[in-house]
Design an enzyme around this catalytic site. Structure first.
Site, short mmCIF file in Angstrom:
data_model
loop_
_atom_site.label_atom_id
_atom_site.label_comp_id
_atom_site.label_asym_id
_atom_site.label_seq_id
_atom_site.Cartn_x
_atom_site.Cartn_y
_atom_site.Cartn_z
N ARG A 43 0.71 -1.25 0.01
CA ARG A 43 0.06 0.08 -0.12
C ARG A 43 0.95 1.36 0.12
O ARG A 43 0.51 2.22 -0.57
CB ARG A 43 -0.99 0.10 0.98
CG ARG A 43 -2.16 1.14 1.23
CD ARG A 43 -3.18 1.00 2.23
NE ARG A 43 -3.76 2.15 2.72
CZ ARG A 43 -3.61 2.81 3.84
NH1 ARG A 43 -3.07 2.43 4.63
NH2 ARG A 43 -4.18 4.08 3.97
N HIS A 47 0.53 4.03 -2.58
CA HIS A 47 0.14 5.52 -2.44
C HIS A 47 1.06 6.52 -2.87
O HIS A 47 1.06 7.59 -3.09
CB HIS A 47 -0.35 5.69 -1.05
CG HIS A 47 -1.78 5.18 -0.74
ND1 HIS A 47 -2.75 5.42 0.05
CD2 HIS A 47 -2.48 4.26 -1.40
CE1 HIS A 47 -3.76 5.07 0.10
NE2 HIS A 47 -3.77 4.15 -0.82
N TRP A 187 -10.14 -8.74 2.41
CA TRP A 187 -10.98 -8.97 1.12
C TRP A 187 -11.42 -10.60 0.87
O TRP A 187 -12.10 -11.01 0.13
CB TRP A 187 -10.29 -8.64 -0.10
CG TRP A 187 -10.53 -6.92 -0.08
CD1 TRP A 187 -11.42 -6.14 -0.76
CD2 TRP A 187 -9.57 -6.05 0.51
NE1 TRP A 187 -11.27 -5.04 -0.72
CE2 TRP A 187 -10.09 -4.81 0.16
CE3 TRP A 187 -8.60 -6.05 1.07
CZ2 TRP A 187 -9.46 -3.52 0.46
CZ3 TRP A 187 -7.70 -5.00 1.59
CH2 TRP A 187 -8.32 -3.60 1.21
FE1 DDH Z 1 -6.34 -0.22 -1.68
N1 DDH Z 1 -7.20 0.09 0.04
N2 DDH Z 1 -7.59 0.61 -2.71
N3 DDH Z 1 -5.05 -0.66 -3.55
N4 DDH Z 1 -4.96 -1.31 -0.53
C1 DDH Z 1 -6.95 -0.39 1.15
C2 DDH Z 1 -6.04 -0.95 1.50
C3 DDH Z 1 -5.00 -1.62 0.75
C4 DDH Z 1 -8.78 1.36 -2.55
C5 DDH Z 1 -8.95 1.48 -1.05
C6 DDH Z 1 -8.30 0.75 -0.02
C7 DDH Z 1 -5.77 -0.38 -4.58
C8 DDH Z 1 -6.69 0.30 -5.11
C9 DDH Z 1 -7.51 0.82 -4.39
C10 DDH Z 1 -3.69 -2.07 -1.28
C11 DDH Z 1 -3.21 -2.06 -2.55
C12 DDH Z 1 -4.03 -1.32 -3.64
C13 DDH Z 1 -7.79 0.34 2.01
C14 DDH Z 1 -7.87 0.24 3.59
C15 DDH Z 1 -8.76 1.20 1.39
C16 DDH Z 1 -9.94 1.97 1.80
C17 DDH Z 1 -6.61 0.97 4.39
C18 DDH Z 1 -6.79 0.60 5.77
O1 DDH Z 1 -7.82 0.79 6.35
O2 DDH Z 1 -5.91 0.21 6.42
C19 DDH Z 1 -9.60 1.55 -3.65
C20 DDH Z 1 -10.91 2.55 -3.36
C21 DDH Z 1 -8.91 1.44 -4.64
C22 DDH Z 1 -9.28 1.47 -6.06
O3 DDH Z 1 -8.78 1.00 -6.82
C23 DDH Z 1 -10.47 2.33 -6.21
C24 DDH Z 1 -4.39 -0.47 -5.59
C25 DDH Z 1 -4.18 -0.25 -7.22
C26 DDH Z 1 -3.50 -1.25 -4.91
C27 DDH Z 1 -1.82 -1.52 -5.31
O4 DDH Z 1 -1.26 -2.05 -4.45
C28 DDH Z 1 -1.76 -1.86 -6.87
C29 DDH Z 1 -3.23 -2.83 -0.13
C30 DDH Z 1 -2.14 -4.00 -0.10
C31 DDH Z 1 -3.95 -2.67 1.10
C32 DDH Z 1 -3.99 -3.33 2.42
C33 DDH Z 1 -2.93 -2.55 3.31
C34 DDH Z 1 -3.04 -3.21 4.81
O5 DDH Z 1 -2.47 -2.44 5.88
O6 DDH Z 1 -3.16 -4.17 4.91
#
Ligand code: DDH
Length: 289
Positions: A43, A47, A187
């Site tokens: 993540r 980001h 998920w």
């Molecule tokens: Fe995500 N993401 N993401 N995400 N994401 C969250 C957690 C993690 C969206 C929302 C959220 C991607 C796309 C999207 C990861 C990777 C990626 C959380 C929760 C939210 C909300 C955060 C929390 O509470 O800790 C949304 C909306 C989208 C979208 O596509 C519209 C993408 C593109 C990636 C990537 O890596 C390519 C990962 C890994 C997490 C889990 C983190 C954790 O601490 O566990």
């Protein structure tokens, strides 16, 4: 003279496979979430990179501006200070590496070590010295919104519908935290394994709307296992004809998902990076193989 020699000795090239191995060493942490800090590192890499705007050529992982306010304080980045701190011992061990290179390499390492595909990776990000090039808030997707917003955000980075769906499969890893995003839960049942289970879950399970007690946020949970969740934006994607076509492709073939994810995650991590063109492309060797 002697001084120049000393300097060039200082600057011995970084062995990025060694950096990879050092990150792989710190991934497992039984006290953290489901036993791995890998997901939150993925993540962080995302980001740092997903702030890119292809029109103004601003944002992206170059600069590692999330170290600075106001970007560090953006709501979307809640919880990522933990990921940045966990990487500090690696930064101290390899002080020559830029933060942008370190964070993206850590994302690659986590995906690979948790069972995902090999992701080609190149060094070349340079650190910003202050927060002047921080991106404005609101460039990362808002999970409460629908397919229209998801397209707006990812088209701005330069991705198409197939790439958006391939990237979303990263949610095979990790979980939502009520104190970070307001949402709660993983998920699917194996949040430390990189698989195509996310797409199968999204396509095949019955998702019902539920309010998170602690935050009041609205999310969807699996009728048969309410511990498992989907974000409103993801249910909207499932209900979109074009997006659902790709969800189906990846639910049917993990091989196709791995192949496409490798390309698109590499593209994400390279957005806006000023490569010289002579950087070596690394294909890191998993420590688990
Ligand atoms: Fe995500 N993401 N993401 N995400 N994401 C969250 C957690 C993690 C969206 C929302 C959220 C991607 C796309 C999207 C990861 C990777 C990626 C959380 C929760 C939210 C909300 C955060 C929390 O509470 O800790 C949304 C909306 C989208 C979208 O596509 C519209 C993408 C593109 C990636 C990537 O890596 C390519 C990962 C890994 C997490 C889990 C983190 C954790 O601490 O566990």
């Amino acid at each position: 003279g002697a001084k120049t020699t000393e300097k060039s000795l200082d600057k011995k090239p970084i062995d990025y496979q060694e950096v990879y191995n050092a990150i792989a060493d710190i991934l497992e942490d039984n006290d953290y979430d489901d036993g791995s800090i890998g997901p939150v590192l993925v993540r962080l890499a995302w980001h740092a990179s997903g702030t890119y705007d292809d029109v103004t050529k601003t944002g992206g992982s170059n600069g590692a501006t999330m170290r600075f306010d106001p970007e560090a304080l953006h709501g979307a980045n809640n919880g990522l200070a933990i990921a940045r701190e966990r990487l500090m011992p690696i930064k101290q061990k390899f002080p020559e590496i830029s933060y942008g290179d370190l964070w993206t390499l850590a994302g690659v390492c986590a995906v690979q070590e948790l069972g995902g595909p090999t992701i080609p990776w190149r060094p070349g990000r340079q650190d910003a010295l202050d927060g002047k090039s921080c991106t404005p808030d609101g460039r990362l997707p808002d999970a409460t919104q629908g397919e229209r917003h998801v397209r707006d955000v990812f088209y701005r980075m330069g991705f198409n519908d197939q790439e958006i769906v391939a990237l979303a499969g990263a949610h095979s890893l990790g979980r939502c935290h009520p104190d970070r995003s307001g949402f709660e839960g993983p998920w699917q049942e194996a949040p430390t394994l990189f698989t195509n289970e996310y797409y199968k879950a999204l396509r095949d399970r019955k998702w019902i709307k539920k309010t998170v007690k602690d935050s009041g946020a609205s999310q969807f949970v699996d009728k048969n296992n309410p511990e498992v969740m989907m974000l409103p934006a993801e249910i909207a994607m499932k209900n979109d004809k074009e997006f659902s076509k790709h969800i189906n492709t990846y639910a049917n073939s993990e091989e196709k998902f791995f192949e496409d994810f490798s390309k698109v995650f590499n593209k994400l991590l390279e957005l806006g990076v000023p490569f010289q063109g002579n950087e070596r492309v690394y294909h890191f060797k998993p420590t688990t193989a």
